[in-house]
Design an enzyme around this catalytic site. Structure first.
Site, PDB file in Angstrom:
ATOM      1  N   THR A 324      15.444   3.395   5.069  1.00 65.87           N
ATOM      2  CA  THR A 324      15.914   4.293   4.021  1.00 65.87           C
ATOM      3  C   THR A 324      15.650   5.727   4.450  1.00 65.87           C
ATOM      4  O   THR A 324      14.627   6.015   5.076  1.00 65.87           O
ATOM      5  CB  THR A 324      15.215   4.006   2.674  1.00 65.87           C
ATOM      6  OG1 THR A 324      15.710   4.895   1.673  1.00 65.87           O
ATOM      7  CG2 THR A 324      13.710   4.153   2.776  1.00 65.87           C
ATOM      8  N   HIS A 376       0.936  -6.545   3.024  1.00 69.39           N
ATOM      9  CA  HIS A 376      -0.317  -6.817   3.736  1.00 69.39           C
ATOM     10  C   HIS A 376      -0.673  -8.306   3.722  1.00 69.39           C
ATOM     11  O   HIS A 376      -1.580  -8.744   4.446  1.00 69.39           O
ATOM     12  CB  HIS A 376      -1.453  -5.996   3.098  1.00 69.39           C
ATOM     13  CG  HIS A 376      -2.485  -5.550   4.082  1.00 69.39           C
ATOM     14  ND1 HIS A 376      -2.710  -6.194   5.279  1.00 69.39           N
ATOM     15  CD2 HIS A 376      -3.363  -4.510   4.051  1.00 69.39           C
ATOM     16  CE1 HIS A 376      -3.677  -5.587   5.926  1.00 69.39           C
ATOM     17  NE2 HIS A 376      -4.097  -4.560   5.199  1.00 69.39           N
TER      18      HIS A 376
END
Length: 405
Positions: A324, A376
């Site tokens: 993006t 994560h």
């Protein structure tokens, strides 16, 4: 004899849609394959076209109503002109004859002004309400002097005439306008909120010296465009650099499915595009097999389709990684949100000249901050940082991309 006009058969991932705009109203003549209605779904806008030459007999599903896959939305008369259209045609002919007679008599021709707002189609009433334009101020080009949605848009685009005196506004007056969210924007909001709530999202940052890429682009952009018919932008460098980095760090190209990790042996990179209806992410397929020109042409084609509302479900399905670019709007630094079920997204930003220490000397260099948001649960910090450093190195030394180093 009237026939049925039905909504398209929606993909399995789309449950229903909403009638966004009727471009034609009962009694209006239409041509075969002419767009008569837009249906907005959670992902794309679908167009309904006329099955043949004829007229719209009646509308069953009005603007704002929910419609199911293959549901009847209107009645259509092939090759026929309805009573309403005939009446409008007679009125128009009468106006022309009246104007001609007045002209012959030496008088200025009189043409009837646009119809009152209550007589306009729903799409026109909505456009007038949203823009605050009075129907009497718009010159209608439709049948019988009726206002079309395009007339409202054209009128709004005209420069305002200079006012004789400034309008007085009551002190303390505050104006609010409430409009419903589009289905696409609501769906985007749901996905982004779900990503923040269902993932262990973390963002790591780095910066890249864009001078080598800018110099290469300045040197070869004209020859590149002449040979490939495509403008050489920055995005193709980032797509190719990300593809190479994904090869080195497979976890960044993976996704989580329940309790399983799915490692993808292909590289489908989504490029986030802002449109009037909301954020969309069309996907470039097999970027490892694409050259720079193919990447640039692919992005340009998707941008045009997004602008015109022509993106299909197949254009946005899948994707293993997303890029993006907030820099196009001037963003210097941001934390992009994951495009689930993907586990990472790369954020580009504005190129800003800054003083940098180079070999003990201060130089002014065009720098860009890079941001990598990642899940994560799957990607460790070491992998995330390594992935971002790999992109930085490939961009600061473009020869590495060409020589596969």
């Amino acid at each position: 004899m009237a026939t049925e006009i039905k909504a398209p058969v929606f993909p399995e991932s789309v449950a229903d849609g909403t009638i966004a705009t009727w471009h034609k109203q009962p009694g209006e003549a239409v041509s075969r394959d002419e767009v008569i209605c837009d249906i907005e779904t959670d992902k794309v806008v679908l167009e309904v076209v006329a099955p043949a030459d004829g007229t719209i007999a009646s509308i069953i599903k009005n603007e704002g109503e929910t419609v199911l896959s293959n549901e009847v939305i209107a009645q259509f008369e092939e090759g026929a002109v309805s009573g309403a259209a005939q009446t409008q045609a007679v009125q128009s002919e009468g106006q022309v004859e009246q104007a001609a007679a007045q002209t012959e008599a030496g008088a200025a021709p009189v043409v009837e002004r646009s119809q009152p707002v209550q007589d306009q189609a729903p799409a026109v009433r909505k456009a007038l309400a949203e823009t605050g334009i009075a129907a009497s101020d718009v010159a209608g080009t439709g049948r019988g002097g009726r206002i079309t949605k395009e007339d409202v848009v054209s009128h709004q685009a005209k420069p305002a005439a200079p006012a004789a005196a400034p309008l007085s506004v009551a002190v303390g007056e505050r104006i609010e306008k409430r409009v419903p969210m589009t289905r696409l924007r609501k769906r985007v909001a749901e996905r982004l909120l779900a990503a923040t709530q269902s993932t262990a999202m973390l963002t790591t940052f780095n910066e890249v010296n864009m001078k080598p890429i800018m110099e290469m682009r300045a040197q070869y952009k004209d020859a590149f465009e002449k040979r490939h018919g495509a403008r050489l932008g920055f995005m193709s460098f980032f797509v190719k650099a990300a593809t190479e980095a994904l090869k080195r760090y497979p976890a960044v190209n993976a996704s989580i499915d329940g309790d399983d990790i799915v490692y993808h042996g292909f590289y489908d990179i989504g490029v986030a595009v802002s449109s009037e209806r909301g954020l969309v992410v069309p996907v470039l397929r097999d970027t490892d097999r694409m050259n720079y020109a193919e990447v640039e042409n692919g992005i340009r084609a998707y941008a045009a389709k997004a602008r015109d509302g022509k993106l299909g479900i197949e254009d946005m399905t899948g994707g293993t990684f997303t890029i993006t670019n907030g820099g196009t709007f001037g963003s210097l630094l941001s934390t992009p949100i994951l495009n689930t079920p993907q586990t990472a997204i790369l954020g580009m930003h504005k190129i800003q000249e800054r003083p940098m220490a180079v070999n003990g000397q201060v130089e002014i260099l065009p720098m860009m901050y890079l941001a990598l948001s990642y899940d994560h649960r799957l990607i460790d910090g070491k992998e995330a940082v390594g992935f971002l450093v790999a992109i930085k190195e490939l961009l600061e030394e473009p020869a590495r991309l060409i020589l596969d180093l």
